[in-house]
Design an enzyme around this catalytic site. Structure first.
Site, short mmCIF file in Angstrom:
data_model
loop_
_atom_site.label_atom_id
_atom_site.label_comp_id
_atom_site.label_asym_id
_atom_site.label_seq_id
_atom_site.Cartn_x
_atom_site.Cartn_y
_atom_site.Cartn_z
CE LYS A 53 -3.81 -2.36 2.31
NZ LYS A 53 -4.54 -2.63 3.56
CD GLN A 97 -3.27 -4.13 6.72
OE1 GLN A 97 -3.41 -3.09 6.07
NE2 GLN A 97 -3.66 -5.30 6.25
CG ASP A 120 -9.32 0.29 5.39
OD1 ASP A 120 -9.20 -0.24 4.27
OD2 ASP A 120 -8.52 0.12 6.32
#
Ligand code: GUN
Length: 280
Positions: A53, A97, A120
């Site tokens: 990412k 994460q 997200d």
């Protein structure tokens, strides 16, 4: 006949070049999109995902700030760090994460991320918007799958979609997106009785269970579109999806490879969400 390949790698490259153009446009307004990526602990798979990412950010001109916290970090300390990023105007997106260590309440973490920085799409406000069909950030993997299906012009309206896996990050949000696209949607899971009976009905079959080669050729309707979300590390170190690629390739009409299918699209959608967060 072999299935048509749903090439996430090449579509993601196309999306990244559009993201680069958006970065140039934002620069004219004095804006550099910034993403904070929080990694708690040192799970090997999470480390690889985070590296991919942050690399994609660098390549496209999105500034990324990686924040590594020890697995022993307290929930309060993590929430305080998120609050600091919420208040930082140079950071437009926040990604924590997953998975998080078991002593941390992931819902509480998602709740404190500012919804307008929630690239997200995991904040309850964004998930609620998804249920309602209202604008909001959409989780990246389901969004990437929809982009792949639309790009390949896979017919969705009135078709039967079967999703194997009911996670909050993939299966459930994808069910809502396929429903919005007028598919008839079934979500299967570990307690589903006779999985093959369900999957054989699918015009669009999405495997997101995290079980290597769960979907065999005998579970696929001829001509179906099969999307493989799984990335499983086998004991010999090789990677396998949730679909038996080589055998299913002879039955399916469309098929995503692993790697090079859904994975690159997840990252491409994250970059798009960052651009959106920085643009508003
Ligand atoms: N872990 C596995 N997939 C994801 C994802 O899409 N976002 C985050 N934050 N963590 C993940």
């Amino acid at each position: 006949m072999a299935a048509r390949l749903l090439d996430g790698k090449s579509l993601a490259a196309q999306v990244r070049s559009e993201v680069k153009e958006s970065v140039v446009r934002l620069a004219r307004r004095g804006i550099v999109p910034g993403l904070a990526v929080i990694l708690v602990g040192d799970d090997a798979a999470s480390r690889v995902y985070v590296r991919n990412k942050t690399r994609a950010c660098e390549e496209t001109g999105v500034r990324s700030l990686q924040i590594d916290l020890p697995a022993s970090v307290s929930q309060d300390a993590l929430l305080r760090r998120i609050a600091e990023i919420n208040a930082d105007p140079a950071l437009h997106g926040i990604l924590v994460q997953l998975p998080l260590p078991s002593h941390i309440d992931a819902w509480e973490v998602m709740r404190v991320v500012a919804p307008e920085k929630d690239v997200d799409g995991f904040h309850l406000r964004n998930l609620g918007a998804l249920v309602a069909g209202a604008p909001g950030f959409v989780p990246c993997t389901p969004a990437g799958i929809m982009r792949l299906l639309r790009h390949a012009e896979v017919p969705l309206a009135g078709r039967r979609a079967v999703i194997v896996g009911r996670s909050g990050t993939v299966g459930k949000p994808l069910a809502l997106l396929l429903l919005q696209a007028d598919a008839t949607v079934t979500v299967c899971h570990s307690r589903t009785v006779d999985l093959a009976r369900e999957t054989l009905q699918a015009d669009i079959l999405v495997a997101a269970a995290g079980r290597p080669k769960l979907v065999s050729a005998g579970m696929v309707k001829p001509g179906a579109c099969v999307v493989d979300v799984g990335i499983n590390r086998l004991p010999d170190g090789s990677l396998a999806g949730d679909v038996d690629f080589h055998r299913v390739n002879d039955v399916a009409g469309w098929l995503t490879p692993v790697p090079g299918g859904v994975g690159p699209m997840t990252i491409a959608m994250l970059l798009e969400n960052c651009i959106r967060a920085a643009s508003t």
